[in-house]
Design a protein around this motif. Structure first.
Motif, short mmCIF file in Angstrom:
data_model
loop_
_atom_site.label_atom_id
_atom_site.label_comp_id
_atom_site.label_asym_id
_atom_site.label_seq_id
_atom_site.Cartn_x
_atom_site.Cartn_y
_atom_site.Cartn_z
N GLY A 73 42.78 9.00 -14.14
CA GLY A 73 42.15 7.82 -14.71
C GLY A 73 40.96 7.25 -13.98
O GLY A 73 40.13 6.56 -14.58
N PHE A 74 40.84 7.51 -12.67
CA PHE A 74 39.79 6.86 -11.88
C PHE A 74 39.20 7.82 -10.86
O PHE A 74 39.62 7.82 -9.69
N PRO A 75 38.23 8.64 -11.24
CA PRO A 75 37.58 9.50 -10.25
C PRO A 75 36.73 8.69 -9.29
O PRO A 75 36.50 7.49 -9.49
N ARG A 76 36.22 9.32 -8.24
CA ARG A 76 35.41 8.63 -7.24
C ARG A 76 34.15 8.01 -7.84
O ARG A 76 33.59 7.07 -7.28
N THR A 77 33.69 8.55 -8.95
CA THR A 77 32.47 8.06 -9.59
C THR A 77 32.74 6.97 -10.62
O THR A 77 31.89 6.70 -11.47
N SER A 78 33.90 6.35 -10.55
CA SER A 78 34.25 5.32 -11.53
C SER A 78 33.22 4.18 -11.55
O SER A 78 32.65 3.82 -10.53
N GLU A 79 33.05 3.63 -12.74
CA GLU A 79 32.18 2.47 -12.91
C GLU A 79 33.00 1.18 -12.81
O GLU A 79 34.21 1.17 -13.04
N PHE A 80 32.29 0.09 -12.49
CA PHE A 80 32.90 -1.23 -12.42
C PHE A 80 32.22 -2.13 -13.46
O PHE A 80 31.06 -1.93 -13.81
N THR A 81 32.99 -3.12 -13.92
CA THR A 81 32.42 -4.11 -14.81
C THR A 81 33.05 -5.46 -14.50
O THR A 81 34.04 -5.56 -13.77
N LEU A 82 32.48 -6.52 -15.04
CA LEU A 82 33.02 -7.86 -14.83
C LEU A 82 34.33 -8.02 -15.59
O LEU A 82 34.47 -7.55 -16.73
N ALA A 83 35.29 -8.69 -14.97
CA ALA A 83 36.60 -8.84 -15.58
C ALA A 83 36.51 -9.50 -16.94
O ALA A 83 37.19 -9.11 -17.89
N GLU A 84 35.65 -10.53 -17.06
CA GLU A 84 35.57 -11.22 -18.36
C GLU A 84 35.02 -10.33 -19.46
O GLU A 84 35.36 -10.50 -20.63
N SER A 85 34.19 -9.36 -19.09
CA SER A 85 33.68 -8.41 -20.09
C SER A 85 34.77 -7.44 -20.50
O SER A 85 34.96 -7.15 -21.69
N TRP A 86 35.51 -6.94 -19.54
CA TRP A 86 36.52 -5.92 -19.81
C TRP A 86 37.71 -6.50 -20.57
O TRP A 86 38.27 -5.86 -21.46
#
Length: 367
Positions: free
Chosen positions: A173-186
């Motif tokens: 589910g989460f490779p080293r190249t994972s992206e991040f986003t703001l909690a309120e967006s997700w």
């Protein structure tokens, strides 16, 4: 008179909260809430931690909960990545912010020129455009703040903004190249974590998952100092015990307290499992003489196996071609019964973790 809890009573109480006396038949999000999160510096350990705690657990169960946004992987207690239920994340993220802010002290001289009032809005604007990897975030912020250390920029964003990792189609589910986003967006319509003045809710959730526990235990798990003041304020709604060392322990009034003779089956805990990290005094799980072996020089928390409820050794897993091997590294000599049950459980774990291996082998090193 305050009731004294024996070491075995503390052990069984903690195992019951952590779903380790018997596998639970509950949905994954509910299990993660009951555990108050799973430490998740690396993607794979939470899958192994849930396998050892839940009846019939499958990889897809966790991946589905993450992709449905019932669970999130985000920076939480002690500034480390945790897998949390979305409600727990929203409720507990804000009380942790003072601790996360304090974590910036590790930057030392690298923080020179770092102005959070400018950097964080800039980072938020970048993340509002789209999810990004931390390599992207650092590079873009460095263009805007060329005089500031790029690692300091990235670390400040990680610690001071409520971010969650975006899952991919990777096996875990989460490779080293994972992206991040703001909690309120997700999390869509869910509110963003709001400022909170008190860690009371955090302490109560801790006790539900790891109690009975002392103020020092709660501080070790959360990173908060002076939680004795919080527990003193909460005392009227808590049960109070003492342990065999005379330490005062707090617990929720309706929390399970199994008999100390309750059987505890063989269990395998993955790297970074919260069970071995959640108390200042960890003798309820691991003898003091074995505690130093838990952590490597580069601060990896090693995998442990439990026998009769206590850590009886470490374990390692490796895959060579079509053979998957689990190696037991016991702290002392294992009885024949213990070895048989650990071997059987280890083989089941191997079949879960390496389903396409042609052979699954459990070996034991000399104690």
């Amino acid at each position: 008179m305050t009731e004294t809890l024996t070491l075995r009573a503390l052990n069984r109480a903690t195992l019951a909260r952590q779903l380790l006396l018997e596998r639970a038949d509950v949905p994954v999000p509910e299990a993660v809430e009951r555990l108050c999160g799973l430490q998740a510096q690396e993607p794979k350990p939470p899958f192994l931690g849930l396998w050892t705690r839940l009846e019939g657990f499958e990889v897809a169960d966790l991946l589905g909960a993450v992709r449905d946004r019932a669970l999130v992987r985000a920076t939480m207690m002690r500034g480390t990545l945790h897998l949390m239920s979305a409600p727990d994340y929203l409720a507990l993220r804000a009380p942790l912010q003072p601790i996360l802010n304090g974590g910036l002290r590790v930057l030392g001289n690298r923080a020179e020129g770092l102005d959070l009032d400018k950097v964080l809005p800039a980072a938020r604007a970048l993340l509002n455009e789209k999810p990004r990897t931390f390599n992207e975030i650092r590079a873009l912020l460095q263009e805007e703040f060329p005089e500031v250390n790029d690692r300091a920029l990235g670390f400040a964003v990680r610690m001071c903004l409520p971010l969650v990792m975006v899952p991919t189609e990777d096996r875990w589910g989460f490779p080293r190249t994972s992206e991040f986003t703001l909690a309120e967006s997700w999390l869509g319509d869910a509110p963003a974590p709001a400022p909170a003045d008190s860690p009371d809710a955090l302490v109560l959730r801790y006790l539900a998952a790891f109690g009975p526990a002392s103020a020092a235990d709660a501080q070790e798990w959360s990173g908060f100092a002076k939680l004795g003041e919080v527990l003193e304020r909460l005392r009227p709604q808590l049960r109070v015990f003492s342990d065999e060392k005379g330490r005062e322990l707090f617990d929720l009034p309706d929390a399970p307290q199994p008999d100390e003779d309750t059987p505890a089956p063989a269990r395998f805990l993955p790297e970074f499992d919260n069970l071995v990290l959640a108390h200042a005094d960890r003798t309820r799980i691991i003898a003091a003489e074995h505690r130093p072996s838990l952590t490597t020089k580069n601060l990896r928390v090693r995998s442990t196996f439990l026998w009769d409820g206590f850590a009886a050794g470490l374990w390692e897993m490796e895959r060579k071609r079509k053979v998957a091997t689990l190696r037991l590294l016991p702290f002392g000599k294992l009885t024949k019964r213990a070895l048989n049950e650990l071997t059987a459980e280890g083989e089941r774990l191997l079949r879960f973790a390496e389903p396409d291996a042609a052979e699954h082998v459990v070996t034991t090193a000399e104690a």
